[in-house]
Design a protein around this motif. Sequence first.
Motif, PDB file in Angstrom:
ATOM      1  N   SER A 141       0.828  -1.208   0.000  1.00 20.84           N
ATOM      2  CA  SER A 141       0.000   0.000   0.000  1.00 20.84           C
ATOM      3  C   SER A 141       0.861   1.256   0.000  1.00 20.84           C
ATOM      4  O   SER A 141       0.561   2.244  -0.663  1.00 20.84           O
ATOM      5  N   TRP A 142       1.958   1.182   0.743  1.00 18.75           N
ATOM      6  CA  TRP A 142       2.860   2.335   0.839  1.00 18.75           C
ATOM      7  C   TRP A 142       3.486   2.653  -0.519  1.00 18.75           C
ATOM      8  O   TRP A 142       3.639   3.810  -0.896  1.00 18.75           O
ATOM      9  N   TYR A 143       3.838   1.611  -1.277  1.00 24.28           N
ATOM     10  CA  TYR A 143       4.522   1.813  -2.554  1.00 24.28           C
ATOM     11  C   TYR A 143       3.569   1.971  -3.738  1.00 24.28           C
ATOM     12  O   TYR A 143       4.013   2.325  -4.834  1.00 24.28           O
ATOM     13  N   GLU A 144       2.278   1.701  -3.549  1.00 26.19           N
ATOM     14  CA  GLU A 144       1.354   1.655  -4.679  1.00 26.19           C
ATOM     15  C   GLU A 144       1.297   2.974  -5.449  1.00 26.19           C
ATOM     16  O   GLU A 144       1.292   2.984  -6.691  1.00 26.19           O
ATOM     17  N   GLU A 145       1.252   4.080  -4.748  1.00 24.74           N
ATOM     18  CA  GLU A 145       1.146   5.380  -5.427  1.00 24.74           C
ATOM     19  C   GLU A 145       2.361   5.631  -6.321  1.00 24.74           C
ATOM     20  O   GLU A 145       2.219   6.020  -7.491  1.00 24.74           O
ATOM     21  N   GLU A 146       3.555   5.395  -5.787  1.00 23.99           N
ATOM     22  CA  GLU A 146       4.767   5.587  -6.585  1.00 23.99           C
ATOM     23  C   GLU A 146       4.848   4.559  -7.712  1.00 23.99           C
ATOM     24  O   GLU A 146       5.312   4.873  -8.816  1.00 23.99           O
ATOM     25  N   PHE A 147       4.407   3.343  -7.438  1.00 26.90           N
ATOM     26  CA  PHE A 147       4.422   2.291  -8.450  1.00 26.90           C
ATOM     27  C   PHE A 147       3.539   2.670  -9.635  1.00 26.90           C
ATOM     28  O   PHE A 147       3.958   2.578 -10.800  1.00 26.90           O
ATOM     29  N   GLN A 148       2.327   3.122  -9.352  1.00 24.20           N
ATOM     30  CA  GLN A 148       1.420   3.497 -10.437  1.00 24.20           C
ATOM     31  C   GLN A 148       1.965   4.688 -11.221  1.00 24.20           C
ATOM     32  O   GLN A 148       1.850   4.734 -12.454  1.00 24.20           O
ATOM     33  N   ALA A 149       2.567   5.626 -10.516  1.00 22.51           N
ATOM     34  CA  ALA A 149       3.143   6.789 -11.203  1.00 22.51           C
ATOM     35  C   ALA A 149       4.261   6.358 -12.150  1.00 22.51           C
ATOM     36  O   ALA A 149       4.357   6.847 -13.288  1.00 22.51           O
ATOM     37  N   LYS A 202      -3.065  -0.751 -16.961  1.00 11.90           N
ATOM     38  CA  LYS A 202      -4.250  -1.012 -16.152  1.00 11.90           C
ATOM     39  C   LYS A 202      -3.827  -1.574 -14.798  1.00 11.90           C
ATOM     40  O   LYS A 202      -2.957  -2.445 -14.730  1.00 11.90           O
ATOM     41  N   PHE A 203      -4.454  -1.070 -13.752  1.00 13.73           N
ATOM     42  CA  PHE A 203      -4.111  -1.487 -12.395  1.00 13.73           C
ATOM     43  C   PHE A 203      -5.306  -2.180 -11.746  1.00 13.73           C
ATOM     44  O   PHE A 203      -6.421  -1.656 -11.764  1.00 13.73           O
ATOM     45  N   ARG A 238       0.631  -4.496  -8.890  1.00 16.29           N
ATOM     46  CA  ARG A 238       0.426  -5.138 -10.188  1.00 16.29           C
ATOM     47  C   ARG A 238       0.009  -4.139 -11.256  1.00 16.29           C
ATOM     48  O   ARG A 238      -0.711  -3.182 -10.979  1.00 16.29           O
ATOM     49  N   VAL A 239       0.483  -4.399 -12.464  1.00 15.75           N
ATOM     50  CA  VAL A 239       0.077  -3.592 -13.610  1.00 15.75           C
ATOM     51  C   VAL A 239      -0.046  -4.512 -14.822  1.00 15.75           C
ATOM     52  O   VAL A 239       0.700  -5.493 -14.951  1.00 15.75           O
ATOM     53  N   THR A 240      -0.993  -4.216 -15.693  1.00 21.67           N
ATOM     54  CA  THR A 240      -1.128  -4.921 -16.965  1.00 21.67           C
ATOM     55  C   THR A 240      -0.933  -3.915 -18.088  1.00 21.67           C
ATOM     56  O   THR A 240      -1.650  -2.913 -18.159  1.00 21.67           O
TER      57      THR A 240
END
Length: 257
Positions: A141-149, A202-203, A238-240
């Motif tokens: 959860s902590w890394y999700e924002e940076e991961f999506q960016a 897509k996330f 995760r990302v597609t």
Amino acid sequence: MLELLTIDEMTACKDTEADIRAAVDKKKATMGENKSAMEDIVDYAAREKATVLQTKMFSELEVSDVASARATFDELQPFCGEQAVRLGGLIAVVMNKYKTTDPRRYEPFEQVKDIDVKEQKHPPSALSVEEQVKFQLAKASWYEEEFQAAMNEIAAIFNSAKSCEEICNHYDIDNSDGKWSKELRAEVFHLDQNTDEVVKAKFGPPKGYPRALDKTKDGIRKKKKTGATFKGLRDLNRVTFEFEDPLLMALCFEVLN
């Protein structure tokens, strides 16, 4: 009483009871002073504050409240920085003391044989399976924002680049053999007729605790049964990437590597 004294201190006593008692009393006084000094050094209030903030932050992450967790982290970071500076000063004082210490005092410790040294474990591995899963979900959860960016940035670069060479140059990918030499704005690469995009990111929704716990337990069972490696869940962020052209998909793998 003698167990309080080092070999050098016992040798200096000349085997007289009076000397031994005097040496022991002196050692006890020194130990008392050391204990008092430690009480002055230890900041119990600071330790309690850090524990409360850390617990609060991880509790917020467990429910995917990243905004609150970041606010708590922003409060925790400067406070821990102050403590790190204080600790650094203490270490400097201690190391300076070591420089002036007679190294012979530590020889008896080097003579001790067959010491049972317990291997230090990484904190998460010492937790229960349930707590390990919560830890991983909180970290994800902590890394999700940076991961999506970061993933959206990759998609944006693919969608704005005029050629594969431009992407290779941006990510410093070797294209000396020209295998990535393709124009990207051709209609054949478009995902559909309504857009000129060549890729979409897509996330999926965050993995829930029950499913994450089941997968972890399955992994542990397989590890015990087959000896296969299991180092925890690997699909929490995760990302597609959706491509129309397989060559661009291969180039995306190069970027991710």
